[in-house]
Enzyme design. Structure first.
Site, mmCIF file in Angstrom:
data_model
loop_
_atom_site.group_PDB
_atom_site.id
_atom_site.type_symbol
_atom_site.label_atom_id
_atom_site.label_comp_id
_atom_site.label_asym_id
_atom_site.label_seq_id
_atom_site.Cartn_x
_atom_site.Cartn_y
_atom_site.Cartn_z
ATOM 1 N N GLY A 32 -5.823 -25.719 7.756
ATOM 2 C CA GLY A 32 -7.195 -26.201 7.697
ATOM 3 C C GLY A 32 -7.630 -26.520 9.105
ATOM 4 O O GLY A 32 -6.893 -26.282 10.060
ATOM 5 N N HIS A 33 -8.807 -27.086 9.216
ATOM 6 C CA HIS A 33 -9.346 -27.418 10.533
ATOM 7 C C HIS A 33 -8.460 -28.413 11.248
ATOM 8 O O HIS A 33 -8.060 -28.222 12.390
ATOM 9 C CB HIS A 33 -10.748 -28.015 10.355
ATOM 10 C CG HIS A 33 -11.701 -27.473 11.370
ATOM 11 N ND1 HIS A 33 -12.107 -26.158 11.333
ATOM 12 C CD2 HIS A 33 -12.275 -28.025 12.442
ATOM 13 C CE1 HIS A 33 -12.934 -25.950 12.343
ATOM 14 N NE2 HIS A 33 -13.045 -27.073 13.034
ATOM 15 N N LYS A 36 -2.551 -28.916 7.998
ATOM 16 C CA LYS A 36 -1.980 -27.752 7.309
ATOM 17 C C LYS A 36 -1.356 -28.189 6.006
ATOM 18 O O LYS A 36 -1.170 -29.389 5.754
ATOM 19 C CB LYS A 36 -0.947 -27.084 8.218
ATOM 20 C CG LYS A 36 0.180 -27.995 8.657
ATOM 21 C CD LYS A 36 1.089 -27.248 9.634
ATOM 22 C CE LYS A 36 2.321 -28.028 10.042
ATOM 23 N NZ LYS A 36 2.082 -29.324 10.660
ATOM 24 N N VAL A 37 -1.049 -27.202 5.170
ATOM 25 C CA VAL A 37 -0.318 -27.443 3.924
ATOM 26 C C VAL A 37 0.949 -26.595 3.989
ATOM 27 O O VAL A 37 0.877 -25.395 4.264
ATOM 28 C CB VAL A 37 -1.157 -27.078 2.689
ATOM 29 C CG1 VAL A 37 -0.342 -27.230 1.416
ATOM 30 C CG2 VAL A 37 -2.409 -27.961 2.616
ATOM 31 N N ASP A 151 -16.325 -28.500 -1.761
ATOM 32 C CA ASP A 151 -15.682 -27.292 -1.216
ATOM 33 C C ASP A 151 -15.120 -26.439 -2.341
ATOM 34 O O ASP A 151 -14.038 -25.848 -2.229
ATOM 35 C CB ASP A 151 -14.573 -27.674 -0.226
ATOM 36 C CG ASP A 151 -14.132 -26.482 0.616
ATOM 37 O OD1 ASP A 151 -13.078 -26.565 1.276
ATOM 38 O OD2 ASP A 151 -14.831 -25.436 0.572
#
Ligand SMILES: C=Cc1cc(F)c(CN2CC[C@](CC#N)(n3cc(C(N)=O)c(NC(=O)OC)n3)[C@H](F)C2)cc1O
Length: 302
Positions: A32-33, A36-37, A151
């Site tokens: 992500g901006h 993270k995952v 989102d």
């Protein structure tokens, strides 16, 4: 629940406490901006009998904003209990709580964006309508808890099994104080503008009805089996001309105000496209709501 002995949580007994030393990273699931995952194995017995989990964390030392965003997301997820919402599992804190990670259940089949294109042949319209109903059920529950997602898109819907999907990421979710009924959008970071309703683009206000608009775009993605060439960015770019830079939002608002919308996907039944259009009414309070969508889709299921 923690069995409190002397007022502190007992690490061994609290299943929502994950110790960093037992969290083994396997690979990245997403970026992500600000974070993270990762796919991790939580293996407290160090014999590889542990369980796979999805772990969201911030990139290198972020400033307070991202930390509070992640903290808000954790507080949101720990309150949500619904079969169409990915399960919160717990927290991993380190350095005495200065940094922390959000631990969620891992759904190996990934998001609809990964799954639909690869499994088109075994997914008929009835199955797509089943997914649509389940997404609406998760979103109706989220709204009932006074949250707006902000989102909703196929990339953030996870596949639990061929017959079950769940809303999988709450990175932009905000709670709305009941009296206002909307959230004022602040950050300008890569907002998913092609999933945003006009009131979000023009007035930076996000209502529950704005999530319905995003659901309409997500339904469009479902009916196109997330085909990249037909994706909302690809289709809208054709409508407004390519690579307009910051002019993108201005031109997008113009075409939407002219009443132009994403086209009916190939083979999409008229009745389903009619529901998309009811999600894309210009005025927020003219749009159908999630309960109404669930009712219509249930009658369309043959
Ligand atoms: C810090 C902010 C941030 C960081 C990010 F990376 C993302 C983007 N990320 C969201 C979570 C994600 C997609 C969804 N829903 N996903 C979750 C699972 C799971 N729980 O199993 C999963 N599984 C999977 O891919 O299996 C093959 N994917 C995927 F990681 C993208 C969004 C963010 O706000």
């Amino acid at each position: 629940p923690t069995i409190v002995s002397d007022g502190t949580s007992n690490v061994e007994l609290d299943p929502t406490v994950f110790e960093k030393r037992f969290l083994k990273k396997f690979r990245d699931l997403g970026e992500g901006h600000f974070g993270k995952v990762e796919l991790c194995l939580y293996d407290p017995r160090s014999d590889r009998t542990g369980e796979l989990v999805a772990v969201k964390s911030l990139k290198s030392e972020n400033n307070g904003v991202e930390t509070s965003n992640l903290q808000r997301e954790i507080n949101t997820m720990r309150e949500l209990y619904h079969e169409n919402i990915v399960k919160y599992k717990g927290l991993c804190t380190e350095e005495g709580g200065k940094t922390f990670k959000l631990i969620m259940e891992y759904l190996p089949m990934g998001s609809l964006k990964d799954y639909l294109p690869r499994n088109k042949h075994q997914i008929d319209h009835n199955k797509l309508l089943l997914y649509a109903i389940q997404i609406c059920q998760g979103m109706d529950y989220l709204g009932s808890q006074n949250y707006i997602h902000r989102d909703l898109a196929a990339r953030n819907v996870l596949v639990e099994s061929e017959g079950m999907v769940k809303i999988g990421d709450f990175g932009l979710t905000k709670s709305i104080k009941d009296n206002e009924g909307y959230y004022r959008v602040k950050e300008e970071q890569e907002s998913p503008v092609f999933w945003y309703a006009p009131e979000c683009l023009v007035h930076c206000k996000f209502y529950r009805a704005s999530d319905v608009w995003s659901f309409g775009v997500t339904l469009y993605e479902l009916m196109t089996y997330c085909e990249t060439k037909k994706s909302p960015p690809a289709m809208f770019s054709e409508m407004i001309g390519r690579s307009q830079g910051q002019m993108t939002v201005t031109r997008l608002v113009t075409v939407l105000e002219e009443g132009r919308r994403l086209p009916r996907p190939t083979d999409c039944p008229e009745m389903v496209y009619t529901q998309m259009r009811r999600c894309w009414e210009q005025a927020p309070d003219h749009r159908i709501d999630f309960k109404g969508l669930i009712r219509v889709f249930q009658t369309l299921l043959s």
